[in-house]
Motif scaffolding. Structure first.
Motif, PDB file in Angstrom:
ATOM      1  N   HIS A 241       0.031   3.772   8.359  1.00  0.00           N
ATOM      2  CA  HIS A 241       1.365   4.321   8.086  1.00  0.00           C
ATOM      3  C   HIS A 241       1.568   4.492   6.581  1.00  0.00           C
ATOM      4  O   HIS A 241       1.965   5.564   6.116  1.00  0.00           O
ATOM      5  CB  HIS A 241       2.419   3.376   8.680  1.00  0.00           C
ATOM      6  CG  HIS A 241       3.798   3.951   8.722  1.00  0.00           C
ATOM      7  ND1 HIS A 241       4.507   4.096   9.891  1.00  0.00           N
ATOM      8  CD2 HIS A 241       4.619   4.402   7.735  1.00  0.00           C
ATOM      9  CE1 HIS A 241       5.696   4.614   9.632  1.00  0.00           C
ATOM     10  NE2 HIS A 241       5.787   4.808   8.317  1.00  0.00           N
ATOM     11  N   TRP A 242       1.312   3.440   5.828  1.00  0.00           N
ATOM     12  CA  TRP A 242       1.512   3.495   4.372  1.00  0.00           C
ATOM     13  C   TRP A 242       0.665   4.594   3.739  1.00  0.00           C
ATOM     14  O   TRP A 242       1.150   5.366   2.904  1.00  0.00           O
ATOM     15  CB  TRP A 242       1.161   2.137   3.753  1.00  0.00           C
ATOM     16  CG  TRP A 242       1.093   2.159   2.263  1.00  0.00           C
ATOM     17  CD1 TRP A 242       2.137   2.069   1.383  1.00  0.00           C
ATOM     18  CD2 TRP A 242      -0.083   2.310   1.462  1.00  0.00           C
ATOM     19  NE1 TRP A 242       1.681   2.146   0.093  1.00  0.00           N
ATOM     20  CE2 TRP A 242       0.324   2.297   0.115  1.00  0.00           C
ATOM     21  CE3 TRP A 242      -1.448   2.447   1.755  1.00  0.00           C
ATOM     22  CZ2 TRP A 242      -0.592   2.412  -0.943  1.00  0.00           C
ATOM     23  CZ3 TRP A 242      -2.353   2.568   0.719  1.00  0.00           C
ATOM     24  CH2 TRP A 242      -1.922   2.552  -0.613  1.00  0.00           C
ATOM     25  N   ALA A 243      -0.606   4.689   4.150  1.00  0.00           N
ATOM     26  CA  ALA A 243      -1.506   5.674   3.558  1.00  0.00           C
ATOM     27  C   ALA A 243      -1.042   7.096   3.841  1.00  0.00           C
ATOM     28  O   ALA A 243      -1.186   7.989   2.996  1.00  0.00           O
ATOM     29  CB  ALA A 243      -2.923   5.471   4.079  1.00  0.00           C
ATOM     30  N   SER A 244      -0.469   7.334   5.023  1.00  0.00           N
ATOM     31  CA  SER A 244      -0.041   8.688   5.381  1.00  0.00           C
ATOM     32  C   SER A 244       1.142   9.156   4.542  1.00  0.00           C
ATOM     33  O   SER A 244       1.358  10.364   4.384  1.00  0.00           O
ATOM     34  CB  SER A 244       0.326   8.753   6.870  1.00  0.00           C
ATOM     35  OG  SER A 244       1.570   8.124   7.137  1.00  0.00           O
ATOM     36  N   GLU A 245       1.919   8.224   4.009  1.00  0.00           N
ATOM     37  CA  GLU A 245       3.118   8.588   3.254  1.00  0.00           C
ATOM     38  C   GLU A 245       2.950   8.418   1.748  1.00  0.00           C
ATOM     39  O   GLU A 245       3.762   8.929   0.968  1.00  0.00           O
ATOM     40  CB  GLU A 245       4.308   7.764   3.756  1.00  0.00           C
ATOM     41  CG  GLU A 245       4.656   8.095   5.197  1.00  0.00           C
ATOM     42  CD  GLU A 245       5.768   7.235   5.769  1.00  0.00           C
ATOM     43  OE1 GLU A 245       6.509   7.733   6.632  1.00  0.00           O
ATOM     44  OE2 GLU A 245       5.890   6.059   5.371  1.00  0.00           O
ATOM     45  N   ARG A 272      -0.999  -1.528  -2.830  1.00  0.00           N
ATOM     46  CA  ARG A 272      -1.204  -1.236  -1.409  1.00  0.00           C
ATOM     47  C   ARG A 272      -0.275  -2.138  -0.601  1.00  0.00           C
ATOM     48  O   ARG A 272      -0.564  -3.306  -0.410  1.00  0.00           O
ATOM     49  CB  ARG A 272      -2.665  -1.462  -1.017  1.00  0.00           C
ATOM     50  CG  ARG A 272      -3.605  -0.367  -1.476  1.00  0.00           C
ATOM     51  CD  ARG A 272      -5.045  -0.680  -1.093  1.00  0.00           C
ATOM     52  NE  ARG A 272      -5.918   0.463  -1.329  1.00  0.00           N
ATOM     53  CZ  ARG A 272      -6.399   0.816  -2.515  1.00  0.00           C
ATOM     54  NH1 ARG A 272      -6.091   0.098  -3.577  1.00  0.00           N
ATOM     55  NH2 ARG A 272      -7.189   1.866  -2.633  1.00  0.00           N
ATOM     56  N   THR A 273       0.800  -1.577  -0.112  1.00  0.00           N
ATOM     57  CA  THR A 273       1.770  -2.367   0.640  1.00  0.00           C
ATOM     58  C   THR A 273       1.586  -2.227   2.144  1.00  0.00           C
ATOM     59  O   THR A 273       2.447  -2.647   2.914  1.00  0.00           O
ATOM     60  CB  THR A 273       3.212  -1.988   0.241  1.00  0.00           C
ATOM     61  OG1 THR A 273       3.380  -0.567   0.340  1.00  0.00           O
ATOM     62  CG2 THR A 273       3.488  -2.417  -1.191  1.00  0.00           C
ATOM     63  N   ASP A 274       0.481  -1.632   2.566  1.00  0.00           N
ATOM     64  CA  ASP A 274       0.127  -1.647   3.983  1.00  0.00           C
ATOM     65  C   ASP A 274      -0.015  -3.103   4.412  1.00  0.00           C
ATOM     66  O   ASP A 274      -0.683  -3.889   3.729  1.00  0.00           O
ATOM     67  CB  ASP A 274      -1.195  -0.900   4.191  1.00  0.00           C
ATOM     68  CG  ASP A 274      -1.581  -0.824   5.652  1.00  0.00           C
ATOM     69  OD1 ASP A 274      -0.893  -0.103   6.402  1.00  0.00           O
ATOM     70  OD2 ASP A 274      -2.552  -1.494   6.051  1.00  0.00           O
ATOM     71  N   PRO A 275       0.593  -3.526   5.525  1.00  0.00           N
ATOM     72  CA  PRO A 275       0.571  -4.949   5.882  1.00  0.00           C
ATOM     73  C   PRO A 275      -0.785  -5.464   6.338  1.00  0.00           C
ATOM     74  O   PRO A 275      -1.031  -6.671   6.310  1.00  0.00           O
ATOM     75  CB  PRO A 275       1.598  -5.049   7.020  1.00  0.00           C
ATOM     76  CG  PRO A 275       1.659  -3.682   7.606  1.00  0.00           C
ATOM     77  CD  PRO A 275       1.437  -2.743   6.459  1.00  0.00           C
TER      78      PRO A 275
END
Length: 291
Positions: A241-245, A272-275
Motif C-alpha cells: 500500500h505504502w509503495a503504491s502511493e 519506509r512507513t510500510d508496516p
C-alpha cells in the motif's frame, strides 16, 4: 499568484497551492482532509511530503526543519474524543505542536485529482495515454485509478519485474497472479487498496491490474472468471500500500514547489512507513503439490 522578492510564504499559501491541485470537493464524504493542526498564518520555509503521518515522519520533519508536514493518509480519519500524549495519535499531535509544525492531509481528493495518486503510480511504471478507471462523471478526466499503455507489449513476468523496479522496495514485495507468458500492453492501476475495482478493471479490457492490499477471496474469484468460455480477465499485480502511493509525494512536492517562490524548500520523505518489515519464503510453483 505572482510573488515579490523576499515575500513571506505562510501555511495558508501552501494550502492554496495544494487545494488548487487537489480540490477538497473531490474528497469522499467519509474522508478527513485539510489542515489538522497548525496556524494558517505561520511562516513556511520548508515542507516535507509523506504518505503516513507517523512519529517517524514527524521526526524527519523536525530534522529537516520543516514548518509543515503534508501527508496523503489522514491522521484522524475516525472520530476521536481526545489526543492524550500517551496515545500514538496524541503523541503525533503533541510533537507537531511543540515543534511548531503544521499537518495537512490530502487523501481521496488527491486520489481523484488529475494528476493525482494513480497518475504518479502510472508514471512510475512507464505508462502513457492515461485516463481514469473510475471517472467521477462520464468523460471526466478526474476519478479513481488510471488506465494506460506500455510503450511496447511485454510478458507478464517482465511486467511484474517492471513494477518492482519502479517502486520503492518493501518487505511485502511485488506479487503477480497470471500466466507469466501473457502479453501485457494495456494496464489499469489504482494507488492504495483497489480490490473493489476488480470488476471495473475487467470491464475495461486491460491486460493487467496493479493495486495494493489484494485479498485472497476477491483475487481468487476474479481469476476464476477466466474459466468461463469467452471471458478474459486482467492478470493481477499486488504491491505494498505504502509503495503504491509514495510516488505521489514527489508529484505533490513538485506542484507546491512550482507554485511558490524559491524561498520555500520541499523534501520527499524517505522513511519506509510500510508496516511490514520481514519477508520469508521462496516463490512457489503454481500447481505443484506440497511436499
Amino acid at each position: 499568484m505572482s510573488w515579490n522578492v523576499g515575500e513571506t510564504v505562510r501555511i495558508r499559501d501552501v494550502i492554496g497551492a495544494l487545494e488548487k491541485a487537489y480540490p477538497t470537493g473531490l474528497a469522499e464524504d467519509w474522508d478527513a482532509v485539510g489542515l489538522v493542526c497548525g496556524d494558517p498564518d505561520a511562516v513556511v520555509q520548508r515542507v516535507l511530503f509523506c504518505v503516513d503521518p507517523l512519529e517517524a515522519t514527524v521526526d524527519e520533519a523536525v530534522d529537516f526543519g520543516a514548518q509543515l508536514l503534508i501527508s496523503h493518509h489522514p491522521l484522524l480519519l475516525r472520530g476521536v474524543h481526545g489526543v492524550p500524549a500517551d496515545d500514538h495519535k496524541g503523541r503525533v499531535v503533541h510533537r507537531l505542536i511543540r515543534s511548531g509544525i503544521g499537518l495537512y492531509c490530502a487523501h481521496t481528493n488527491a486520489d481523484k485529482a488529475n494528476p493525482g495518486v494513480s497518475d504518479a503510480l502510472a508514471g512510475a511504471l512507464g505508462l502513457t495515454r492515461t485516463r481514469p478507471l473510475m471517472p467521477v462523471a462520464p468523460d471526466a478526466d478526474t476519478g479513481l485509478g488510471r488506465i494506460g499503455e506500455l510503450p511496447q507489449p511485454e510478458p507478464f513476468r517482465d511486467f511484474v519485474r517492471r513494477v518492482a523496479d519502479g517502486l520503492p522496495t518493501t518487505a511485502w514485495g511485488v506479487r503477480g497472479a497470471g500466466d507469466p507468458d501473457r502479453e501485457i500492453h494495456r494496464v489499469a492501476v489504482c494507488g492504495g487498496a483497489g480490490d473493489s475495482f476488480l470488476t471495473a478493471a475487467a470491464e475495461a479490457g486491460v491486460d493487467a491490474y496493479v493495486t495494493a492490499d489484494l485479498r485472497h477471496h476477491p483475487a481468487g474469484e476474479h481469476l476464476a472468471q477466466a474459466d468461463v468460455p469467452g471471458t478474459t480477465v486482467p492478470a493481477l499485480v499486488d504491491v505494498a500500500h505504502w509503495a503504491s502511493e509514495w510516488p505521489w509525494c514527489q508529484q505533490a512536492a513538485d506542484l507546491v514547489s512550482a507554485a511558490l517562490p524559491d524561498t520555500v524548500e520541499v523534501l520527499v520523505s524517505t522513511r519506509r512507513t510500510d508496516p511490514w518489515t520481514v519477508h520469508a519464503g521462496a516463490t512457489p510453483d503454481p500447481g505443484r503439490a506440497l511436499a
